[in-house]
Design a protein around this motif. Sequence first.
Motif, PDB file in Angstrom:
ATOM      1  N   MET A  25      64.364  65.835  42.214  1.00  0.00           N
ATOM      2  CA  MET A  25      63.147  65.521  41.892  1.00  0.00           C
ATOM      3  C   MET A  25      63.210  64.121  42.438  1.00  0.00           C
ATOM      4  N   PHE A  26      64.016  63.215  42.255  1.00  0.00           N
ATOM      5  CA  PHE A  26      64.268  61.887  42.677  1.00  0.00           C
ATOM      6  C   PHE A  26      63.792  61.620  44.295  1.00  0.00           C
ATOM      7  N   ALA A  27      64.550  62.747  44.903  1.00  0.00           N
ATOM      8  CA  ALA A  27      64.539  63.009  46.656  1.00  0.00           C
ATOM      9  C   ALA A  27      62.802  62.577  46.825  1.00  0.00           C
ATOM     10  N   LYS A  28      62.154  63.267  46.242  1.00  0.00           N
ATOM     11  CA  LYS A  28      60.550  63.187  46.648  1.00  0.00           C
ATOM     12  C   LYS A  28      59.973  61.968  46.117  1.00  0.00           C
ATOM     13  N   VAL A  29      60.419  61.334  45.187  1.00  0.00           N
ATOM     14  CA  VAL A  29      59.840  60.239  44.813  1.00  0.00           C
ATOM     15  C   VAL A  29      60.313  59.035  45.798  1.00  0.00           C
ATOM     16  N   LYS A  30      61.652  59.090  46.052  1.00  0.00           N
ATOM     17  CA  LYS A  30      62.280  58.292  47.302  1.00  0.00           C
ATOM     18  C   LYS A  30      61.528  58.319  48.554  1.00  0.00           C
ATOM     19  N   LYS A  31      60.994  59.466  48.824  1.00  0.00           N
ATOM     20  CA  LYS A  31      60.164  59.645  50.190  1.00  0.00           C
ATOM     21  C   LYS A  31      58.986  59.032  50.094  1.00  0.00           C
ATOM     22  N   ILE A  32      58.155  59.242  49.061  1.00  0.00           N
ATOM     23  CA  ILE A  32      57.139  58.581  48.717  1.00  0.00           C
ATOM     24  C   ILE A  32      57.153  57.017  48.695  1.00  0.00           C
ATOM     25  N   ILE A  33      57.914  56.419  48.239  1.00  0.00           N
ATOM     26  CA  ILE A  33      58.256  54.997  48.109  1.00  0.00           C
ATOM     27  C   ILE A  33      58.577  54.348  49.607  1.00  0.00           C
ATOM     28  N   ASP A  34      59.321  55.423  50.328  1.00  0.00           N
ATOM     29  CA  ASP A  34      59.800  54.884  51.677  1.00  0.00           C
ATOM     30  C   ASP A  34      58.726  54.892  52.470  1.00  0.00           C
ATOM     31  N   ASN A  35      57.756  55.723  52.440  1.00  0.00           N
ATOM     32  CA  ASN A  35      56.532  56.020  53.340  1.00  0.00           C
ATOM     33  C   ASN A  35      55.388  55.312  52.657  1.00  0.00           C
ATOM     34  N   GLY A  36      55.296  54.651  51.831  1.00  0.00           N
ATOM     35  CA  GLY A  36      54.069  53.974  51.404  1.00  0.00           C
ATOM     36  C   GLY A  36      54.270  52.445  51.393  1.00  0.00           C
ATOM     37  N   GLN A  37      53.155  51.930  50.928  1.00  0.00           N
ATOM     38  CA  GLN A  37      53.241  50.398  50.776  1.00  0.00           C
ATOM     39  C   GLN A  37      52.551  49.811  49.536  1.00  0.00           C
ATOM     40  N   ASP A  38      51.476  50.393  49.073  1.00  0.00           N
ATOM     41  CA  ASP A  38      50.730  50.125  48.214  1.00  0.00           C
ATOM     42  C   ASP A  38      50.585  51.192  46.890  1.00  0.00           C
ATOM     43  N   PHE A  39      51.206  50.606  45.755  1.00  0.00           N
ATOM     44  CA  PHE A  39      51.278  51.500  44.588  1.00  0.00           C
ATOM     45  C   PHE A  39      50.517  50.887  43.441  1.00  0.00           C
ATOM     46  N   LEU A  46      66.494  56.617  38.326  1.00  0.00           N
ATOM     47  CA  LEU A  46      65.779  56.544  39.474  1.00  0.00           C
ATOM     48  C   LEU A  46      66.064  55.254  40.566  1.00  0.00           C
ATOM     49  N   TYR A  47      66.339  54.060  39.850  1.00  0.00           N
ATOM     50  CA  TYR A  47      66.717  53.081  40.418  1.00  0.00           C
ATOM     51  C   TYR A  47      68.083  53.026  41.156  1.00  0.00           C
ATOM     52  N   LYS A  48      69.105  53.608  40.352  1.00  0.00           N
ATOM     53  CA  LYS A  48      70.203  53.789  40.907  1.00  0.00           C
ATOM     54  C   LYS A  48      70.099  54.757  42.081  1.00  0.00           C
ATOM     55  N   TYR A  49      69.591  55.695  41.988  1.00  0.00           N
ATOM     56  CA  TYR A  49      69.371  56.868  43.170  1.00  0.00           C
ATOM     57  C   TYR A  49      68.510  55.921  44.153  1.00  0.00           C
ATOM     58  N   LEU A  50      67.678  54.959  44.246  1.00  0.00           N
ATOM     59  CA  LEU A  50      67.097  54.455  45.135  1.00  0.00           C
ATOM     60  C   LEU A  50      67.909  53.397  45.658  1.00  0.00           C
ATOM     61  N   GLY A  51      68.934  52.929  45.184  1.00  0.00           N
ATOM     62  CA  GLY A  51      69.808  51.734  45.506  1.00  0.00           C
ATOM     63  C   GLY A  51      69.261  50.574  45.283  1.00  0.00           C
ATOM     64  N   ASN A  77      54.502  67.092  27.633  1.00  0.00           N
ATOM     65  CA  ASN A  77      53.961  66.698  28.904  1.00  0.00           C
ATOM     66  C   ASN A  77      53.341  67.949  29.766  1.00  0.00           C
ATOM     67  N   ASP A  78      52.201  68.023  30.025  1.00  0.00           N
ATOM     68  CA  ASP A  78      51.461  69.161  30.841  1.00  0.00           C
ATOM     69  C   ASP A  78      51.812  69.186  32.347  1.00  0.00           C
ATOM     70  N   GLY A  79      52.657  68.491  32.784  1.00  0.00           N
ATOM     71  CA  GLY A  79      52.767  68.329  34.170  1.00  0.00           C
ATOM     72  C   GLY A  79      51.685  68.210  35.062  1.00  0.00           C
ATOM     73  N   PHE A  80      50.874  67.078  34.839  1.00  0.00           N
ATOM     74  CA  PHE A  80      49.556  66.732  35.699  1.00  0.00           C
ATOM     75  C   PHE A  80      49.750  66.194  36.846  1.00  0.00           C
ATOM     76  N   GLY A  81      51.063  65.718  37.193  1.00  0.00           N
ATOM     77  CA  GLY A  81      51.382  65.110  38.476  1.00  0.00           C
ATOM     78  C   GLY A  81      51.508  65.987  39.621  1.00  0.00           C
ATOM     79  N   ARG A  82      51.518  65.234  40.941  1.00  0.00           N
ATOM     80  CA  ARG A  82      51.774  66.104  42.000  1.00  0.00           C
ATOM     81  C   ARG A  82      52.962  66.551  41.982  1.00  0.00           C
ATOM     82  N   ILE A  83      53.634  65.234  41.527  1.00  0.00           N
ATOM     83  CA  ILE A  83      55.154  65.237  41.611  1.00  0.00           C
ATOM     84  C   ILE A  83      55.500  64.941  40.046  1.00  0.00           C
ATOM     85  N   ASN A  84      56.336  65.697  39.389  1.00  0.00           N
ATOM     86  CA  ASN A  84      56.595  65.341  37.830  1.00  0.00           C
ATOM     87  C   ASN A  84      58.011  65.364  37.593  1.00  0.00           C
TER      88      ASN A  84
END
Length: 314
Positions: A1-15, A134-139, A111-118
Amino acid sequence: MFAKVKKIIDNGQDFFITTHIDPDGDAIGSVFSLYWALKSLGKNATVYLKDKVPYRYEFLPGPDRISNAIPDKNYDAVFVLDCGDFPRIGDGYEDLKKTKMIVSIDHHNTNDGFGRINVLDADASSTGEILYRLYKYLGVSLSYEMAVNIYTAIVTDTGSFRYENTGSRAFLICEKMVRLGVKPAEVSRMVHGNHPKERFLLLGQVLCTLRTFDEDRVAIAYITEEMFEKTHSTSEYSDGFAELIREVRGTEVAILLRQVNDRRYKISMRSKGTVDVADICCLFGGGGHKNAAGCHIDGTLEEVQTKLMEAMKR
């Protein structure tokens, strides 16, 4: 699941980063650590808290500005941390629902899994522990600002390593945070040894309401609006009272009822042993962990106590 989060962060700018109302150490530490992680990656991050940072966590390094109102702006993703269900971030959550990408990172087993990514791990000691991985995965290279927030998140949610959610990973991560400059004694002093006198005046009032039931296995105490007024205190001054009640010898379940208005009470339940208080709180629309959970119940003080005792019997 970390891979999906990484992709979102890599492709986005404002969070956008937020957590639940009445934030605890894990909530604040998680939000602030993610803020610094995103900044280190060259991203823009907005932190939103419905309630102000509790006094015991004001020492934690965070953003210069924290939004107390949800900005009218589009974000590449909304990160909701340490929050079992979306409405718990407070008023205005409906507006954030319009965001296509909501990422929930949490360790509550309700947790009811309300996120698009959980990213959910009920076996983790804290949300801070999940974020560290997650931070270790992101480097991401961890800074002191990130380290002290992660350390505080883990230490507070494990009750200084006293609760059953304490595992070897919690110790190992905190050891690494100490190597990055975190001073355990300083964190402990700010979190546990820096209370205003009004907290103790309030505690005295609350302890006078303490009653036990079922051969002392259940302990209940309450806080009224009048007590807050009399001691010139607020709800944040009662943080940790439920844990104190749990320390009564023979007690398996500790319950603290805090009056919100004339006919509404916030319930904090703590247990030791086999009783799953999350199951009980779920009956009233709340949730949490096996040994720590909460909910809201409407009614008079007597009615609320009766509803709780009946639910526990069931």
